[in-house]
Scaffold this motif. Structure first.
Motif, PDB file in Angstrom:
ATOM      1  N   THR A 229       0.848  -1.188   0.000  1.00 27.31           N
ATOM      2  CA  THR A 229       0.000   0.000   0.000  1.00 27.31           C
ATOM      3  C   THR A 229       0.886   1.241   0.000  1.00 27.31           C
ATOM      4  N   HIS A 230       0.553   2.214  -0.829  1.00 24.49           N
ATOM      5  CA  HIS A 230       1.301   3.473  -0.895  1.00 24.49           C
ATOM      6  C   HIS A 230       0.502   4.592  -0.215  1.00 24.49           C
ATOM      7  N   TYR A 231       1.211   5.399   0.570  1.00 22.91           N
ATOM      8  CA  TYR A 231       0.610   6.588   1.177  1.00 22.91           C
ATOM      9  C   TYR A 231       1.440   7.811   0.804  1.00 22.91           C
ATOM     10  N   THR A 232       0.777   8.951   0.715  1.00 24.60           N
ATOM     11  CA  THR A 232       1.471  10.227   0.547  1.00 24.60           C
ATOM     12  C   THR A 232       1.278  11.023   1.828  1.00 24.60           C
ATOM     13  N   ALA A 233       2.384  11.492   2.416  1.00 21.09           N
ATOM     14  CA  ALA A 233       2.317  12.214   3.683  1.00 21.09           C
ATOM     15  C   ALA A 233       3.057  13.535   3.573  1.00 21.09           C
ATOM     16  N   MET A 234       2.527  14.547   4.238  1.00 17.75           N
ATOM     17  CA  MET A 234       3.216  15.834   4.316  1.00 17.75           C
ATOM     18  C   MET A 234       4.467  15.671   5.176  1.00 17.75           C
ATOM     19  N   ALA A 235       5.488  16.453   4.870  1.00 17.79           N
ATOM     20  CA  ALA A 235       6.744  16.358   5.617  1.00 17.79           C
ATOM     21  C   ALA A 235       6.549  16.701   7.088  1.00 17.79           C
ATOM     22  N   ALA A 237       3.865  16.009   8.839  1.00 16.86           N
ATOM     23  CA  ALA A 237       2.908  15.091   9.462  1.00 16.86           C
ATOM     24  C   ALA A 237       3.596  14.275  10.548  1.00 16.86           C
ATOM     25  N   SER A 238       2.881  13.983  11.622  1.00 20.76           N
ATOM     26  CA  SER A 238       3.439  13.187  12.707  1.00 20.76           C
ATOM     27  C   SER A 238       3.552  11.727  12.281  1.00 20.76           C
ATOM     28  N   VAL A 239       4.701  11.119  12.568  1.00 17.85           N
ATOM     29  CA  VAL A 239       4.880   9.710  12.217  1.00 17.85           C
ATOM     30  C   VAL A 239       3.885   8.837  12.978  1.00 17.85           C
ATOM     31  N   ARG A 240       3.480   9.299  14.142  1.00 19.61           N
ATOM     32  CA  ARG A 240       2.492   8.561  14.948  1.00 19.61           C
ATOM     33  C   ARG A 240       1.196   8.366  14.168  1.00 19.61           C
ATOM     34  N   ASP A 241       0.757   9.400  13.459  1.00 14.64           N
ATOM     35  CA  ASP A 241      -0.490   9.313  12.694  1.00 14.64           C
ATOM     36  C   ASP A 241      -0.338   8.397  11.480  1.00 14.64           C
ATOM     37  N   VAL A 257       5.981  14.638   0.805  1.00 15.60           N
ATOM     38  CA  VAL A 257       5.894  15.878   0.013  1.00 15.60           C
ATOM     39  C   VAL A 257       5.965  17.079   0.945  1.00 15.60           C
ATOM     40  N   ASP A 258       6.444  18.221   0.392  1.00 13.52           N
ATOM     41  CA  ASP A 258       6.507  19.437   1.209  1.00 13.52           C
ATOM     42  C   ASP A 258       5.210  20.231   1.067  1.00 13.52           C
ATOM     43  N   GLU A 259       5.190  21.468   1.591  1.00  6.65           N
ATOM     44  CA  GLU A 259       3.969  22.272   1.568  1.00  6.65           C
ATOM     45  C   GLU A 259       3.559  22.685   0.169  1.00  6.65           C
ATOM     46  N   SER A 260       4.494  22.631  -0.775  1.00  2.00           N
ATOM     47  CA  SER A 260       4.178  22.923  -2.173  1.00  2.00           C
ATOM     48  C   SER A 260       3.853  21.640  -2.941  1.00  2.00           C
ATOM     49  N   TYR A 261       3.716  20.532  -2.201  1.00  2.00           N
ATOM     50  CA  TYR A 261       3.376  19.222  -2.782  1.00  2.00           C
ATOM     51  C   TYR A 261       4.458  18.703  -3.732  1.00  2.00           C
ATOM     52  N   ARG A 262       5.685  19.160  -3.491  1.00  2.00           N
ATOM     53  CA  ARG A 262       6.811  18.626  -4.238  1.00  2.00           C
ATOM     54  C   ARG A 262       7.391  17.435  -3.476  1.00  2.00           C
ATOM     55  N   ILE A 263       7.816  16.448  -4.204  1.00  2.86           N
ATOM     56  CA  ILE A 263       8.326  15.233  -3.573  1.00  2.86           C
ATOM     57  C   ILE A 263       9.681  15.492  -2.920  1.00  2.86           C
ATOM     58  N   LEU A 276      12.409   4.651  14.190  1.00  2.88           N
ATOM     59  CA  LEU A 276      11.433   5.050  15.215  1.00  2.88           C
ATOM     60  C   LEU A 276      12.019   5.096  16.631  1.00  2.88           C
ATOM     61  N   PRO A 277      12.835   4.124  17.063  1.00  4.76           N
ATOM     62  CA  PRO A 277      13.396   4.207  18.420  1.00  4.76           C
ATOM     63  C   PRO A 277      14.252   5.447  18.652  1.00  4.76           C
ATOM     64  N   VAL A 278      14.862   5.970  17.575  1.00 10.99           N
ATOM     65  CA  VAL A 278      15.722   7.157  17.697  1.00 10.99           C
ATOM     66  C   VAL A 278      14.896   8.433  17.595  1.00 10.99           C
ATOM     67  N   ARG A 279      14.012   8.496  16.605  1.00 14.88           N
ATOM     68  CA  ARG A 279      13.248   9.715  16.345  1.00 14.88           C
ATOM     69  C   ARG A 279      12.048   9.879  17.276  1.00 14.88           C
ATOM     70  N   GLY A 280      11.398   8.755  17.598  1.00 17.08           N
ATOM     71  CA  GLY A 280      10.219   8.826  18.462  1.00 17.08           C
ATOM     72  C   GLY A 280       8.925   8.952  17.667  1.00 17.08           C
ATOM     73  N   LEU A 281       7.820   8.599  18.305  1.00 14.62           N
ATOM     74  CA  LEU A 281       6.518   8.593  17.642  1.00 14.62           C
ATOM     75  C   LEU A 281       6.018   9.982  17.269  1.00 14.62           C
ATOM     76  N   TYR A 282       6.519  11.012  17.967  1.00 18.75           N
ATOM     77  CA  TYR A 282       5.991  12.359  17.722  1.00 18.75           C
ATOM     78  C   TYR A 282       6.883  13.178  16.794  1.00 18.75           C
ATOM     79  N   ALA A 283       7.847  12.538  16.159  1.00 16.31           N
ATOM     80  CA  ALA A 283       8.694  13.207  15.188  1.00 16.31           C
ATOM     81  C   ALA A 283       7.893  13.453  13.901  1.00 16.31           C
ATOM     82  N   LYS A 284       8.407  14.304  13.051  1.00 14.72           N
ATOM     83  CA  LYS A 284       7.763  14.585  11.771  1.00 14.72           C
ATOM     84  C   LYS A 284       8.310  13.624  10.706  1.00 14.72           C
ATOM     85  N   MET A 285       7.469  13.349   9.709  1.00 17.04           N
ATOM     86  CA  MET A 285       7.876  12.420   8.664  1.00 17.04           C
ATOM     87  C   MET A 285       9.113  12.904   7.926  1.00 17.04           C
ATOM     88  N   GLY A 286       9.243  14.228   7.766  1.00 10.71           N
ATOM     89  CA  GLY A 286      10.402  14.789   7.068  1.00 10.71           C
ATOM     90  C   GLY A 286      11.698  14.493   7.818  1.00 10.71           C
TER      91      GLY A 286
END
Length: 289
Positions: A229-235, A237-241, A257-263, A276-286
């Protein structure tokens, strides 16, 4: 008390079960109690056979004062489809036995006990099909929902249904007591059991989700392929979500993708879990790029 092994599966009679048998024997009801627990053993044995057929190891089958339990290794890692088959095996076996008894009731001299045996198996099948955890019906419903919305959310939905069933049973208890002065202890115990069990299921849901997803890499390596399954996420966006969307039956690839929807890049599910163990659940996808 351990009573023996069948194909590395240990059969255990709980000490309180033995006490209960003794009490009912003194009261002249030992035959009916043995029929009840014979029915429970048949039900649990069906779960065990289904688990063995699916490649799982059944460590123990224990008879308890109010039922039984089959302890299956790696049950927490089972796929939704496997859980459906294992959960459905018990009620199906009870229904088959009830049907066989019903068809032969008139042929048996001990008609009273045969009728009781039929009713117990029918009740066992129907009760376990109630859509509440940890009953078989609740496990089947959760597995079906997990195929659509993920294990965590499915557990939450069915756990709330379990609480509703528990509340409904207590309303029935109060109704009977108010209008008929009858206090049904069995329903009180069942209501309490379902409420506590649903709460426990919610506590371990996150842990089981992590185990299922962590084992997906090994499954992919052994099989060589897996539905994706493929998902597109904003940079931002919380990795938790995003992780909440991961399903046990599929592998996931996330396009960032960034705020301009560029990859900005892409991440595989494995890369997310490893960071995940390093960044944590509340880190951003970017941050994972």
């Amino acid at each position: 008390m351990r009573v023996g092994k069948v194909r590395n599966t240990q059969f255990i009679l709980n000490n309180w079960f033995l006490v209960l048998i003794a009490i009912f024997a003194v009261a002249g009801m030992a035959q009916k109690v043995l029929l009840v627990f014979g029915s429970v053993l048949w039900h649990e044995f069906a779960h065990a056979v289904a688990a063995l057929a699916l490649g799982y190891k059944v460590r123990e089958i224990e008879l308890l004062p109010f039922g039984g339990v089959a302890r299956i290794d790696r049950l927490g890692e089972a796929s939704a489809k496997s859980e459906i088959l294992m959960a459905a095996a018990g009620p199906a076996a009870s229904m088959v036995l009830a049907a066989a008894i019903y068809l032969t009731i008139d042929l048996t001299p001990a008609n009273e006990y045969w009728q009781f045996f039929y009713e117990i198996n029918l009740m066992l099948a129907l009760f376990n099909l109630i859509p509440a955890l940890p009953l078989d019906g609740g496990r089947i419903l959760r597995a079906v929902l997990a195929l659509q919305c993920g294990y965590g959310k499915a557990t939450l939905v069915v756990a709330n249904m379990s609480r509703a069933v528990s509340g409904g049973l207590m309303v029935k208890v109060l109704y009977d007591y108010w209008f008929f002065q009858l206090l049904n202890l069995s329903l009180i115990i069942a209501a309490f059991f379902l409420y506590v069990a649903a709460k426990a299921e919610l506590k371990v849901a996150g842990y089981r989700t992590m185990r299922i997803l962590a084992n997906k890499k090994a499954d992919l390596c052994s099989r060589g392929y897996m539905p994706t399954t493929h998902y597109t996420a904003m940079a931002n966006a919380s990795v938790r979500d995003v992780v909440k969307l991961f399903e046990p039956e599929r592998y996931h690839i996330i396009l960032i993708v960034d705020e301009s929807y560029r990859i900005r890049g892409s991440l595989t599910e494995t890369e997310v879990w490893e960071a995940l163990p390093v960044r944590g659940l509340y880190a951003k996808m970017g941050d994972f790029l």
